[in-house]
Write a protein that holds these residues in place. Structure first.
Motif, PDB file in Angstrom:
ATOM      1  N   THR A  71       0.804  -1.237   0.196  1.00 26.75           N
ATOM      2  CA  THR A  71      -0.017   0.056   0.084  1.00 26.75           C
ATOM      3  C   THR A  71       0.919   1.308   0.217  1.00 26.75           C
ATOM      4  OG1 THR A  71      -0.056  -0.192   2.395  1.00 26.75           O
ATOM      5  CG2 THR A  71      -1.871  -1.050   1.195  1.00 26.75           C
ATOM      6  N   PRO A  72       0.430   2.286  -0.378  1.00 24.99           N
ATOM      7  CA  PRO A  72       1.091   3.537  -0.364  1.00 24.99           C
ATOM      8  C   PRO A  72       1.665   3.972   0.983  1.00 24.99           C
ATOM      9  CG  PRO A  72      -0.651   4.061  -1.486  1.00 24.99           C
ATOM     10  CD  PRO A  72      -0.899   2.396  -1.044  1.00 24.99           C
ATOM     11  N   GLU A  73       1.395   3.539   2.150  1.00 29.00           N
ATOM     12  CA  GLU A  73       1.658   3.905   3.369  1.00 29.00           C
ATOM     13  C   GLU A  73       2.810   2.829   3.669  1.00 29.00           C
ATOM     14  OE1 GLU A  73      -2.469   4.938   3.325  1.00 29.00           O
ATOM     15  OE2 GLU A  73      -1.376   3.170   2.854  1.00 29.00           O
ATOM     16  N   PHE A  74       3.023   1.928   3.032  1.00 30.70           N
ATOM     17  CA  PHE A  74       4.102   0.792   3.373  1.00 30.70           C
ATOM     18  C   PHE A  74       5.059   0.574   2.062  1.00 30.70           C
ATOM     19  CE2 PHE A  74       1.469  -0.336   6.690  1.00 30.70           C
ATOM     20  CZ  PHE A  74       2.173  -0.895   7.692  1.00 30.70           C
ATOM     21  N   SER A  75       4.990   1.663   1.013  1.00 32.28           N
ATOM     22  CA  SER A  75       5.837   1.716  -0.039  1.00 32.28           C
ATOM     23  C   SER A  75       7.312   1.814   0.159  1.00 32.28           C
ATOM     24  CB  SER A  75       5.433   2.553  -1.102  1.00 32.28           C
ATOM     25  OG  SER A  75       5.354   4.017  -0.504  1.00 32.28           O
ATOM     26  N   GLY A  76       7.612   2.403   1.368  1.00 31.53           N
ATOM     27  CA  GLY A  76       9.140   2.573   1.558  1.00 31.53           C
ATOM     28  C   GLY A  76       9.530   1.329   2.116  1.00 31.53           C
ATOM     29  N   VAL A  77       9.003   0.353   2.321  1.00 34.14           N
ATOM     30  CA  VAL A  77       9.734  -1.146   2.799  1.00 34.14           C
ATOM     31  C   VAL A  77      10.054  -1.578   1.452  1.00 34.14           C
ATOM     32  CG1 VAL A  77       9.243  -3.389   3.741  1.00 34.14           C
ATOM     33  CG2 VAL A  77       8.118  -1.323   4.695  1.00 34.14           C
ATOM     34  N   GLN A  93      10.231  -5.953  10.996  1.00 37.21           N
ATOM     35  CA  GLN A  93      10.620  -5.095  10.245  1.00 37.21           C
ATOM     36  C   GLN A  93       9.385  -4.023   9.838  1.00 37.21           C
ATOM     37  OE1 GLN A  93      11.949  -5.957   6.417  1.00 37.21           O
ATOM     38  NE2 GLN A  93      12.533  -4.039   5.924  1.00 37.21           N
ATOM     39  N   LEU A  94       8.466  -4.744   9.605  1.00 38.85           N
ATOM     40  CA  LEU A  94       7.118  -4.089   9.221  1.00 38.85           C
ATOM     41  C   LEU A  94       6.454  -3.266  10.460  1.00 38.85           C
ATOM     42  CD1 LEU A  94       5.166  -6.667   6.951  1.00 38.85           C
ATOM     43  CD2 LEU A  94       6.504  -4.602   6.155  1.00 38.85           C
ATOM     44  N   ALA A  95       6.489  -3.828  11.799  1.00 37.39           N
ATOM     45  CA  ALA A  95       5.995  -3.322  13.050  1.00 37.39           C
ATOM     46  C   ALA A  95       6.962  -2.042  13.101  1.00 37.39           C
ATOM     47  CB  ALA A  95       5.975  -4.305  13.904  1.00 37.39           C
ATOM     48  N   LYS A  99       5.633   1.842  13.264  1.00 33.59           N
ATOM     49  CA  LYS A  99       5.937   2.751  14.402  1.00 33.59           C
ATOM     50  C   LYS A  99       6.883   4.001  14.315  1.00 33.59           C
ATOM     51  CE  LYS A  99       7.832   2.514  18.910  1.00 33.59           C
ATOM     52  NZ  LYS A  99       8.877   1.727  20.275  1.00 33.59           N
ATOM     53  N   THR A 100       7.904   3.838  13.353  1.00 30.55           N
ATOM     54  CA  THR A 100       8.981   4.920  13.022  1.00 30.55           C
ATOM     55  C   THR A 100       8.278   5.839  12.277  1.00 30.55           C
ATOM     56  OG1 THR A 100      10.820   3.287  13.443  1.00 30.55           O
ATOM     57  CG2 THR A 100      11.189   5.305  12.344  1.00 30.55           C
ATOM     58  N   ASN A 101       7.619   5.561  11.198  1.00 30.97           N
ATOM     59  CA  ASN A 101       7.032   6.277   9.983  1.00 30.97           C
ATOM     60  C   ASN A 101       5.546   6.827  10.696  1.00 30.97           C
ATOM     61  OD1 ASN A 101       9.030   6.161   7.631  1.00 30.97           O
ATOM     62  ND2 ASN A 101       8.686   4.195   8.518  1.00 30.97           N
TER      63      ASN A 101
END
Length: 216
Positions: A71-77, A93-95, A99-101
């Motif tokens: 999703t756009p919110e997790f596109s940085g992974v 890593q996802l969690a 939290k960080t972002n």
């Protein structure tokens, strides 16, 4: 006769493979699902007051099959999804990324009777993360859930039940302090002797100093 035998063999193969083909249910991308989470500790005791956040990590794209796409919110992974779904490090890593972002949670519900429910969920990959700390318990580990969930027999479940476990913390009880000093066997008469000796030495020093001044 040989042709007849070959014909019957083909029919038998089709009849044998038909149940296997129908056992793997095809997902309905228009159908919504739900996630119900029941919380209990390692001893099976219900745990209330735990706050959970739900994040949609990936959508399902139909392209010669079903594939996950962030999703756009997790596109940085940058980590590949399909080859890491069963790895603990990937879930952590996802969690940590969420939290960080400060990724906004899709929903957040505080448990009242050890059960929380998330409904009207579209097909995809979801992350569940605990966002508070309950006294006496270690936080439950984050975990992933797919909507729908593929069962062992190939069928699909759109309403998924999850039962993560929490661990009970061993409470450290500090020892009680006794206000009375313990008896150590200490003898007090040497103390008074030393005090008296010190007093005599001080007195002798004063007298000696006065005599010295008088002689001068």
């Amino acid at each position: 006769m040989k042709k007849i035998l070959n014909f019957f063999l083909v029919v038998l193969l089709l009849l044998w493979s038909a149940p296997l083909a129908s056992a793997r249910e095809v997902a309905d991308i228009t159908r919504e699902g739900s996630i119900q989470i029941s919380l209990q500790d390692a001893q099976g005791k219900k745990v209330s007051g735990i706050e959970l956040s739900l994040y949609k990590v990936a959508d399902v794209i139909v392209d010669n099959g079903y594939i996950f796409e962030y999703t756009p919110e997790f596109s940085g992974v940058q980590t590949d999804i399909d080859s890491n779904l069963d790895k603990v490090e990937y879930v952590q890593q996802l969690a940590e990324f969420a939290k960080t972002n400060r990724v906004p949670a899709l929903d957040k519900i505080t448990t009242a009777n050890n059960t929380v429910s998330f409904s009207h969920l579209k097909m995809g990959l979801y992350l569940v993360r605990q966002t508070n700390q309950v006294t006496g318990y270690v936080s439950t580990n984050p975990f992933l859930i797919t909507i729908p969930f593929r069962n062992a027999d190939g069928s699909l479940s759109y309403d998924v039940d999850a039962n993560p476990k929490t661990s009970v913390l061993e409470k450290i009880i500090p020892p009680k302090l006794d206000k009375k000093l313990p008896l150590t066997g200490q003898l007090w008469w040497p103390v008074w002797v030393l005090v008296g000796a010190g007093f005599i030495l001080c007195l002798a020093g004063i007298i000696g100093k006065k005599r010295k001044n008088a002689d001068n």
